[in-house]
Design a protein around this motif. Sequence first.
Motif, PDB file in Angstrom:
ATOM      1  N   ILE A 255       0.835  -1.276  -0.049  1.00 59.40           N
ATOM      2  CA  ILE A 255       0.088  -0.006   0.054  1.00 59.40           C
ATOM      3  C   ILE A 255       0.937   1.266  -0.098  1.00 59.40           C
ATOM      4  N   GLY A 256       0.407   2.169  -0.791  1.00 62.41           N
ATOM      5  CA  GLY A 256       1.142   3.428  -0.912  1.00 62.41           C
ATOM      6  C   GLY A 256       0.647   4.429   0.015  1.00 62.41           C
ATOM      7  N   GLY A 257       1.087   5.881  -0.297  1.00 60.92           N
ATOM      8  CA  GLY A 257       0.463   6.986   0.622  1.00 60.92           C
ATOM      9  C   GLY A 257      -0.860   7.165   0.501  1.00 60.92           C
ATOM     10  N   ALA A 258      -1.546   7.742   1.208  1.00 59.52           N
ATOM     11  CA  ALA A 258      -2.750   8.139   1.236  1.00 59.52           C
ATOM     12  C   ALA A 258      -3.184   9.718   0.641  1.00 59.52           C
ATOM     13  N   ALA A 259      -4.181   9.712  -0.189  1.00 62.59           N
ATOM     14  CA  ALA A 259      -4.569  11.160  -0.576  1.00 62.59           C
ATOM     15  C   ALA A 259      -5.719  11.637   0.345  1.00 62.59           C
ATOM     16  N   VAL A 260      -5.758  12.695   0.793  1.00 65.99           N
ATOM     17  CA  VAL A 260      -6.727  13.346   1.780  1.00 65.99           C
ATOM     18  C   VAL A 260      -7.459  14.356   0.885  1.00 65.99           C
ATOM     19  N   LEU A 261      -8.829  14.108   1.015  1.00 67.68           N
ATOM     20  CA  LEU A 261      -9.669  15.047   0.420  1.00 67.68           C
ATOM     21  C   LEU A 261     -10.905  15.373   1.233  1.00 67.68           C
ATOM     22  N   ARG A 262     -10.967  16.678   1.708  1.00 66.73           N
ATOM     23  CA  ARG A 262     -11.847  17.064   2.394  1.00 66.73           C
ATOM     24  C   ARG A 262     -12.189  16.341   3.781  1.00 66.73           C
ATOM     25  N   GLY A 263     -10.873  16.143   4.489  1.00 67.76           N
ATOM     26  CA  GLY A 263     -10.670  15.515   5.742  1.00 67.76           C
ATOM     27  C   GLY A 263     -11.107  13.814   5.502  1.00 67.76           C
ATOM     28  N   VAL A 264     -11.202  13.170   4.509  1.00 63.88           N
ATOM     29  CA  VAL A 264     -11.373  11.838   4.096  1.00 63.88           C
ATOM     30  C   VAL A 264     -10.096  11.245   3.493  1.00 63.88           C
ATOM     31  N   ALA A 265      -9.420  10.174   4.010  1.00 60.30           N
ATOM     32  CA  ALA A 265      -8.176   9.597   3.551  1.00 60.30           C
ATOM     33  C   ALA A 265      -8.581   8.388   2.428  1.00 60.30           C
ATOM     34  N   PHE A 266      -8.025   8.620   1.273  1.00 55.95           N
ATOM     35  CA  PHE A 266      -8.136   7.527   0.342  1.00 55.95           C
ATOM     36  C   PHE A 266      -6.799   6.874  -0.171  1.00 55.95           C
ATOM     37  N   TRP A 267      -7.014   5.441  -0.275  1.00 54.43           N
ATOM     38  CA  TRP A 267      -5.810   4.598  -0.659  1.00 54.43           C
ATOM     39  C   TRP A 267      -6.021   3.869  -2.016  1.00 54.43           C
ATOM     40  N   GLN A 268      -4.902   3.684  -2.575  1.00 49.14           N
ATOM     41  CA  GLN A 268      -5.184   2.788  -3.919  1.00 49.14           C
ATOM     42  C   GLN A 268      -5.033   1.571  -3.490  1.00 49.14           C
ATOM     43  N   LEU A 269      -6.072   0.856  -4.014  1.00 49.24           N
ATOM     44  CA  LEU A 269      -6.167  -0.388  -3.549  1.00 49.24           C
ATOM     45  C   LEU A 269      -6.011  -1.690  -4.769  1.00 49.24           C
ATOM     46  N   ASP A 270      -6.010  -1.190  -5.864  1.00 47.57           N
ATOM     47  CA  ASP A 270      -5.700  -2.245  -7.121  1.00 47.57           C
ATOM     48  C   ASP A 270      -4.374  -2.484  -7.020  1.00 47.57           C
ATOM     49  N   HIS A 271      -4.276  -3.984  -6.799  1.00 42.96           N
ATOM     50  CA  HIS A 271      -2.834  -4.570  -6.435  1.00 42.96           C
ATOM     51  C   HIS A 271      -2.368  -4.715  -7.769  1.00 42.96           C
ATOM     52  N   ASP A 272      -2.780  -4.716  -9.018  1.00 38.66           N
ATOM     53  CA  ASP A 272      -2.203  -4.892 -10.399  1.00 38.66           C
ATOM     54  C   ASP A 272      -1.555  -3.674 -10.890  1.00 38.66           C
ATOM     55  N   ALA A 273      -2.058  -2.412 -10.010  1.00 38.88           N
ATOM     56  CA  ALA A 273      -1.624  -1.068 -10.672  1.00 38.88           C
ATOM     57  C   ALA A 273      -0.560  -0.393  -9.337  1.00 38.88           C
ATOM     58  N   LEU A 274      -0.432  -1.425  -8.333  1.00 40.31           N
ATOM     59  CA  LEU A 274       0.418  -0.654  -7.151  1.00 40.31           C
ATOM     60  C   LEU A 274       1.942  -0.512  -7.758  1.00 40.31           C
ATOM     61  N   GLY A 275       2.398   0.579  -7.662  1.00 42.54           N
ATOM     62  CA  GLY A 275       3.648   0.797  -8.306  1.00 42.54           C
ATOM     63  C   GLY A 275       3.618   1.710  -9.889  1.00 42.54           C
ATOM     64  N   THR A 276       2.572   1.341 -10.299  1.00 43.71           N
ATOM     65  CA  THR A 276       2.589   2.271 -11.669  1.00 43.71           C
ATOM     66  C   THR A 276       1.305   3.223 -11.607  1.00 43.71           C
ATOM     67  N   ARG A 277       0.687   3.308 -10.475  1.00 47.47           N
ATOM     68  CA  ARG A 277      -0.496   4.466 -10.456  1.00 47.47           C
ATOM     69  C   ARG A 277      -0.300   5.202  -9.181  1.00 47.47           C
ATOM     70  N   LEU A 278      -0.517   6.496  -9.071  1.00 46.14           N
ATOM     71  CA  LEU A 278      -0.687   7.008  -7.623  1.00 46.14           C
ATOM     72  C   LEU A 278      -1.780   7.733  -7.870  1.00 46.14           C
ATOM     73  N   LEU A 279      -2.296   8.023  -6.489  1.00 43.81           N
ATOM     74  CA  LEU A 279      -3.510   8.559  -6.155  1.00 43.81           C
ATOM     75  C   LEU A 279      -3.290   9.805  -5.493  1.00 43.81           C
ATOM     76  N   GLY A 280      -3.845  10.998  -6.110  1.00 46.36           N
ATOM     77  CA  GLY A 280      -3.485  12.591  -5.772  1.00 46.36           C
ATOM     78  C   GLY A 280      -4.874  13.353  -5.612  1.00 46.36           C
ATOM     79  N   VAL A 281      -4.422  14.653  -5.323  1.00 42.98           N
ATOM     80  CA  VAL A 281      -5.911  15.747  -5.286  1.00 42.98           C
ATOM     81  C   VAL A 281      -5.248  16.542  -5.912  1.00 42.98           C
ATOM     82  N   SER A 282      -6.286  17.177  -7.041  1.00 46.88           N
ATOM     83  CA  SER A 282      -5.686  18.143  -7.687  1.00 46.88           C
ATOM     84  C   SER A 282      -5.970  19.683  -7.026  1.00 46.88           C
ATOM     85  N   PRO A 283      -5.354  20.927  -7.731  1.00 50.75           N
ATOM     86  CA  PRO A 283      -5.572  22.257  -6.728  1.00 50.75           C
ATOM     87  C   PRO A 283      -7.044  22.506  -6.848  1.00 50.75           C
TER      88      PRO A 283
END
Length: 421
Positions: free
Chosen positions: A262-290
Amino acid sequence: MPRPQRSRRRSVAPPYTRKSARRRDDNGTSLPDDALAGVFARLPHPADVVRCAVTCARWGRVVTTSAAAISRSLPPPVGRFLPQLAVGVFHLRKAGTTARTRCTPAAPQPRFLAMASGRRLLGCETIPASIGSFFDALDGAVFDYSRPVASRNGRLVLELRRETRADDVTLCVCSPMTGDAVVLPPLSGEDKPTDYGCALLTGDDLHPNNPRRGTKSFQLLLVYNNRRRGFTALRCYCSDTGRWGAEARSAVSVSDGELRHIGGAAVLRGVAFWQLDHDALGTRLLGVSPDNRLFLVYLGMLGGDGTLVAKISYFDIPGGDGDDFQFQNGRKESSSDEEAITVHHMKMNCRDLRTHKLRWIGEKNGLVLFTMGDGGGAHALNLQEGTVEKLADEGHSWGNAVGFETDWAAYLSSIAHHPRN
């Protein structure tokens, strides 16, 4: 006959000398410091505060001493990332693995690698080489065998270990730019998680409608599997109480394999989100836009000449804050908007595309840290400008690697100290 005595005149400096010195110090204004800080806090954009900080010595001093209050009062910059907030990367040099699947560091402490913007922010010729170099008031040995876990809003989360394998999980939330550090109560015995995800929520997340409250407050959220009870658990530490809360059962089950990578979490409006797609771990990142949209970023290349392309998929999360968010089985599958950022000056081949790893994304600076195998090195992709900065020739063999960005308060303070930045 005695010589007549001449009257001695007291040497008095010309009146303009003192005034001119004062002008050099305070730009000629007679406002007290607290009034000046109030004016700076009401400026419409952080860039205006930066210009004021470099105007004269006194204004820079006011910005430095009131940086926290000023930064909390400024409106957030909307619509663009801020690459100047990026500082560098904390990483481990991997020598092997443990039974916990964590890397054994080849060096006693996580190493620090400064980015170009970080070298300007630090404003010194000698850049700290390890995490312990940032904390003069602490015994540097406390960080031996530690590993970086997460970072956000000017804070870094480390897992402290007295040796390469520890009997408990002791986490430390610290600020390398200010030297502050808080060591959390250890989780041991039945409370000890094995593999876990970590999300850091700061005062901006906890008190969005009250910017003057909770400047130093934070919460640390862990997700892990309670193997004794057979479910995925959540547990939160609150800095206001100084202790861990009770363990809660997660509505979403997470496999051991997903938690292991599991990678780092993205936090949006006080809620944490994690990337859980095992096939995409290391090739995709979850973020929050401006503009406060959740997105996935992944790398590709143009078929003709191998030009690097960063592809971004945005997601609409229906609902408002907290429990009002709507989920389907804990995952959001569909993308409502996509865009591509072409980096013309960087070329990739099929081997690079197969071996690259996405390590970290800066929430405010919009930098994507990635490494490539076979000597491809470590790089930082700037989503705002569409450029890539090469950080090191090595990097693919790093263990834990976490980027670090400063917050507005530390940034304003550093600008005032180093006006050439």
